[in-house]
Motif scaffolding. Structure first.
Motif, mmCIF file in Angstrom:
data_model
loop_
_atom_site.group_PDB
_atom_site.id
_atom_site.type_symbol
_atom_site.label_atom_id
_atom_site.label_comp_id
_atom_site.label_asym_id
_atom_site.label_seq_id
_atom_site.Cartn_x
_atom_site.Cartn_y
_atom_site.Cartn_z
ATOM 1 N N ALA A 109 0.514 -1.407 0.014
ATOM 2 C CA ALA A 109 0.072 0.048 -0.114
ATOM 3 C C ALA A 109 0.774 1.094 0.057
ATOM 4 O O ALA A 109 0.561 2.441 -0.195
ATOM 5 N N PHE A 110 2.768 1.042 0.275
ATOM 6 C CA PHE A 110 3.008 2.523 0.584
ATOM 7 C C PHE A 110 2.931 2.732 -1.535
ATOM 8 O O PHE A 110 4.392 4.017 -1.429
ATOM 9 N N GLU A 111 3.667 1.677 -2.179
ATOM 10 C CA GLU A 111 4.140 1.681 -3.526
ATOM 11 C C GLU A 111 2.894 3.270 -4.187
ATOM 12 O O GLU A 111 4.280 4.054 -4.295
ATOM 13 N N ILE A 161 10.470 -0.139 -5.973
ATOM 14 C CA ILE A 161 11.206 -1.678 -6.480
ATOM 15 C C ILE A 161 11.411 -2.024 -5.433
ATOM 16 O O ILE A 161 10.985 -2.853 -4.445
ATOM 17 N N PHE A 162 11.529 -1.365 -4.134
ATOM 18 C CA PHE A 162 12.464 -1.665 -2.535
ATOM 19 C C PHE A 162 11.157 -2.100 -1.701
ATOM 20 O O PHE A 162 11.148 -2.850 -0.961
ATOM 21 N N VAL A 163 9.821 -1.186 -1.856
ATOM 22 C CA VAL A 163 8.859 -1.306 -2.042
ATOM 23 C C VAL A 163 7.706 -2.675 -1.897
ATOM 24 O O VAL A 163 7.871 -3.452 -1.069
ATOM 25 N N PHE A 164 8.383 -3.059 -3.607
ATOM 26 C CA PHE A 164 7.378 -4.381 -3.933
ATOM 27 C C PHE A 164 8.568 -5.274 -3.039
ATOM 28 O O PHE A 164 7.795 -6.713 -3.044
ATOM 29 N N ALA A 170 7.603 -6.027 -0.152
ATOM 30 C CA ALA A 170 5.905 -7.185 0.313
ATOM 31 C C ALA A 170 6.090 -7.964 0.142
ATOM 32 O O ALA A 170 5.362 -8.953 0.379
ATOM 33 N N VAL A 171 6.906 -8.539 -0.863
ATOM 34 C CA VAL A 171 6.589 -10.275 -1.310
ATOM 35 C C VAL A 171 7.645 -10.775 -0.582
ATOM 36 O O VAL A 171 7.099 -12.151 0.045
ATOM 37 N N GLY A 172 8.408 -10.081 -0.346
ATOM 38 C CA GLY A 172 9.262 -10.873 1.060
ATOM 39 C C GLY A 172 8.141 -10.871 2.365
ATOM 40 O O GLY A 172 8.611 -12.363 3.282
#
Length: 262
Positions: free
Chosen positions: A107-109, A210-213, A216-218
């Motif tokens: 949601a921060f993306e 990119i780092f937020v994504f 999120a996945v991690g």
């Protein structure tokens, strides 16, 4: 021994699974499981068939006896159906929890891409966070059918035990890989934010989405794994016919769950 205990003993001595015995009796595996757990009783025709299959008398099947008490292993017999149902239920819960936390992070993306001054950015933040809430809301619960698994020492079919061991060897490697990938993605994402905060050079700022994504996945992968292990602390104090310390045995069983992206 009562009828159910005798049926379990005779079936195992004959090397039959619940499915195999059900086929011989022209009935279902669920019916066999209920009889063995004392939750039902076969009709007269089925009793005769059971007596013929195991070469015992009807009198032996129906009368309570105290024989072989020393050899009897105390515990709750778990059918293949119940064990598989619990594993599927646990996998579903773990997936929903992992996805929920992953969406909250994601949601921060829109904030880093569009900022809070953009109406579209605000709407996307709300939508993604709402999807995370929905993931938790649709979690699903076992509604008590697996409560007994929290309280009893569990017993499994010998054939099913062998299957669990085989599946364990394959799935534990995938599960370990998922854990490593999730932890690595989290480490990379948080490390990037930490470095930028310390250096204050602005080099990594354009790559924040990119780092937020990655985070999120991690987070989704890691939380899913943690959820599995936490649930394991409450279930299956005995697995594969071997007695382990509670935590060790439970974690072993939950390695059977397939990875998040299987």
């Amino acid at each position: 021994m009562n009828f159910g205990e005798k049926l379990v003993k005779l079936r195992k001595e004959k090397g039959l699974s619940q499915e195999a015995l059900a086929e011989k009796l022209n009935t279902t595996r669920q019916a066999i499981s209920k009889w063995e757990n004392g939750q039902g009783f076969p009709e007269t025709e089925k009793l005769l068939m059971i007596a013929n299959i195991f070469e015992v008398s009807i009198d032996y099947l129906l009368k309570e006896s105290a024989e072989n008490n020393d050899d009897k292993e105390d515990g709750y017999y778990v059918s293949r159906e119940m064990a598989e149902g619990f594993l599927l239920s646990s996998k579903k819960i773990a997936n929903h929890v992992g996805i929920g936390f992953g969406l909250f992070a994601l949601a921060f993306e829109p904030y880093f891409i569009l900022g809070t001054t953009s109406l579209l950015g605000v709407l996307l933040i709300i939508i993604i966070a709402t999807l995370g809430i929905i993931s938790f809301a649709t979690l699903g619960f076992d509604q008590g059918q697996y409560t007994v698994l929290k309280k009893e020492v569990l017993l499994f079919d010998s054939n099913y035990i062998k299957e669990l061991r085989t599946r364990y060897e394959g799935f534990k490697r995938k599960h370990l890989g998922t854990t490593i990938v999730g932890g690595s993605l989290l480490a990379v994402g948080f490390l990037a934010f930490a470095l930028e905060k310390k250096l204050e050079m602005g080099i990594l700022v354009p790559y924040y989405p990119i780092f937020v994504f990655l985070i999120a996945v991690g987070l989704a992968l890691s939380v899913r794994t943690i959820t599995i292990i936490v649930k394991a602390d409450y279930f299956f104090p005995k697995i594969a016919g071997l007695k382990f310390p509670r935590r060790t045995s439970l974690i072993l069983l939950f390695f059977l769950l397939e990875p998040f992206f299987s």
